[in-house]
Design an enzyme around this catalytic site. Structure first.
Site, PDB file in Angstrom:
ATOM      1  N   GLU A  72       1.774   6.050  -2.566  1.00 56.34           N
ATOM      2  CA  GLU A  72       0.801   5.027  -2.171  1.00 56.34           C
ATOM      3  C   GLU A  72       1.305   4.240  -0.965  1.00 56.34           C
ATOM      4  OE1 GLU A  72      -1.329   4.014  -6.470  1.00 56.34           O
ATOM      5  OE2 GLU A  72       0.522   2.985  -5.895  1.00 56.34           O
ATOM      6  N   ASP A 106      -2.918   1.932  -2.711  1.00 57.72           N
ATOM      7  CA  ASP A 106      -3.769   2.185  -3.874  1.00 57.72           C
ATOM      8  C   ASP A 106      -5.242   2.087  -3.488  1.00 57.72           C
ATOM      9  OD1 ASP A 106      -4.199   2.338  -6.892  1.00 57.72           O
ATOM     10  OD2 ASP A 106      -5.119   0.407  -6.443  1.00 57.72           O
ATOM     11  N   GLU A 117       2.485  -0.427  -1.406  1.00 58.26           N
ATOM     12  CA  GLU A 117       1.946   0.243  -2.595  1.00 58.26           C
ATOM     13  C   GLU A 117       0.585  -0.343  -2.965  1.00 58.26           C
ATOM     14  OE1 GLU A 117       2.884   0.433  -7.396  1.00 58.26           O
ATOM     15  OE2 GLU A 117       4.403  -0.324  -6.001  1.00 58.26           O
TER      16      GLU A 117
END
Length: 239
Positions: free
Chosen positions: A126, A54, A50
């Site tokens: 993500e 991002d 994640e």
């Protein structure tokens, strides 16, 4: 668990070379906790992915906006990107892929509707982006995920104010031909208080147009409007 990873590959239209990546991308930390409590061997969760995803999404969307809108100012680009990579926006893209039904959640999280929350959906998306990035690089990420953002990009950028003809011509020329229009003053005449300028614009070998006005800027705008009209003709649009 492998069934979820295979379903993800089908929805992405992408085959992972490293099987652990899609599984990790779909694994919520609550699932790990339950595995640990039961004494099992925990798989990798998606928190690190994640984090990486991002950054990858920021770059992907930032580059797409930068290339598509060469006349947009930094503040405008930043505002658009912020809207496109917000939790709600990413959750919407995740919903297109129906990631919620593929996520591996602990029973408590699932019972509370965790597969539908925006935060979990955005985090899973993500992580999936990061998984593709680690597996095949940024070009593959663009091929797989940019099509999912196109409608949102058009919606967000449609709110910008009306563009002048030169801006529209530059965006069209770069999108269609990969070149930038060139302007030059080819004639000026008349007294100082009523000077008349003729500016010519060329778009490679595709279009040449001229505009005349009492300022070079207005003449260039007029030339750009004529070039845009020419570019809308079928025989030019198909080149």
């Amino acid at each position: 668990m492998q069934g979820a990873a295979q379903a993800l590959e089908q929805r992405l239209g992408y085959k992972f070379k490293e099987p652990r990546l899609p599984l990790a991308a779909l694994t919520h930390t609550s699932y790990i906790n339950e595995v640990l409590e039961s004494g099992g061997e925990p798989p990798e969760d998606n928190q690190r992915l994640e984090f990486l995803g991002d950054a990858v999404i920021d770059l992907l969307i930032g580059e797409e906006l930068f290339r598509r809108f060469p006349q947009a100012r930094e503040g405008e680009l930043t505002q658009w990107r912020a809207q496109l990579v917000s939790t709600e926006a990413l959750a919407s893209v995740a919903s297109q892929l129906q990631l919620g039904e593929l996520m591996l959640l602990g029973k408590g999280e699932a019972n509370q509707g965790g597969q539908h929350t925006a935060a979990n959906l955005a985090a899973a998306f993500e992580a999936v982006v990061a998984a593709v990035y680690l597996d095949s690089g940024l070009a593959a990420v663009g091929e797989v995920f940019l099509p999912l953002f196109q409608a949102a990009i058009e919606r967000v950028t449609a709110a910008r104010g009306p563009q002048d003809a030169r801006s529209r011509l530059q965006e069209l020329a770069q999108a269609r031909f990969g070149i930038t229009p060139q302007y030059r003053t080819v004639e000026e005449h008349g007294p100082d208080h009523a000077r008349v300028f003729t500016v010519q614009v060329t778009v490679g070998e595709h279009v040449t147009a001229e505009g005349t006005a009492h300022s070079k800027r207005a003449a260039a705008q007029n030339a750009a409007e004529k070039a845009l009209a020419q570019l809308s003709l079928p025989q030019i649009a198909e080149r």
